[in-house]
Design a protein around this motif. Structure first.
Motif: not given
Length: 275
Positions: A83-102
């Motif tokens: 669960t930690l690997v999956i959560a970490s992998g996705f949460s670091n999949s993008v740096a910044e997203v226009e119009g979204l508090d990442i």
């Protein structure tokens, strides 16, 4: 516009580590070689450092400092590490997203995942680890829209605020499809287990489908509690609106309604992964 128009912008898709994709693809495989996957996690310096930092935080309360992924596996077990690997992998999949508090986006995804695992543990129909993973990615279609078409995403948000329509209705009006459908298409493109994509597509209204997914129902319950937390609703009002038909579809025991106070106070402990 069609969903393929989003998927074709490959340079804007979330950059999920290959080892995370392999881990998700192995969720339904009883013969999966997790020792090999753990080795690949160890070799991904960014991923392993994030995980070890969280494992050594006060939230986990371990008796000694953990300095390797192998040690983390021994101390926490492979299930928790997955669960930690999956959560970490996705949460670091993008740096910044226009119009979204990442950071907020992932914090809410982590809470939904934690709640989905909580509900799944109260049913024989849904595997808790699969429920957790689906919770992490349940809103991946919305993330995809913000990455590929930020102006359309903004127009949808404006329509919701000005017309008080549901997000799904606004998406259909502006796009011709929902971000849940886009999310399923992305997961299918990544060759993730089919039940994850179906659950993502159905979770807004699982009982409306001809072949309803119990996993989608678990996800719906998790989203319901998450929304209740955001709205600071009290336990009694949460019980009054609790979707018992969805709970029945999920296979959640009827007395779970009397345990919702626990669900309302659950913490994911994963927010540090999105830093």
């Amino acid at each position: 516009m069609e969903i393929k128009d989003l998927l074709n912008q490959t340079n804007k898709l979330p950059n999920v580590p290959e080892v995370v994709r392999q881990l998700i693809q192995a969720l339904n495989d009883p013969n999966a070689n997790y020792s090999e996957i753990s080795q690949k996690v160890s070799e991904d310096q960014t991923l392993s450092l994030k995980i070890l930092r969280l494992v050594n935080s006060a939230h986990f309360g371990l008796s000694r400092k953990v300095s390797s992924i192998d040690e983390a596996t021994v101390m926490l077990g492979m299930g928790r590490l997955k669960t930690l690997v999956i959560a970490s992998g996705f949460s670091n999949s993008v740096a910044e997203v226009e119009g979204l508090d990442i950071k907020k986006f992932w914090s809410e995804s982590f809470r939904v995942a934690t709640l989905a695992k909580w509900f799944a543990a109260k049913t024989d129909n849904v595997d808790p680890d699969i429920a957790f993973t689906t919770g992490i990615i349940h809103n991946i279609g919305r993330l995809l829209l913000h990455l590929a078409q930020p102006n359309r995403a903004k127009a949808i948000q404006t329509l919701i605020e000005e017309s008080n329509v549901s997000r799904s209705a606004a998406e259909i009006e502006r796009l011709g499809f929902t971000t849940q459908e886009a999310g399923k298409a992305l997961l299918d493109m990544w060759s993730f287990p089919a039940d994850l994509g179906v659950a993502v597509a159905q979770h807004k209204n699982p009982t409306a489908h001809e072949s309803p997914s119990p996993l989608a129902a678990v996800l719906n319950l998790a989203c319901y509690i998450n929304a209740s937390v955001q709205e600071a609703r009290d336990e009694e009002s949460v019980k009054e609106s609790y979707p018992t038909d969805v709970a029945t579809l999920a296979g959640v025991s009827p007395d779970t309604i009397n345990q919702l106070a626990e669900a309302l106070t659950l913490e994911s402990g994963l927010d540090g992964l999105a830093d």
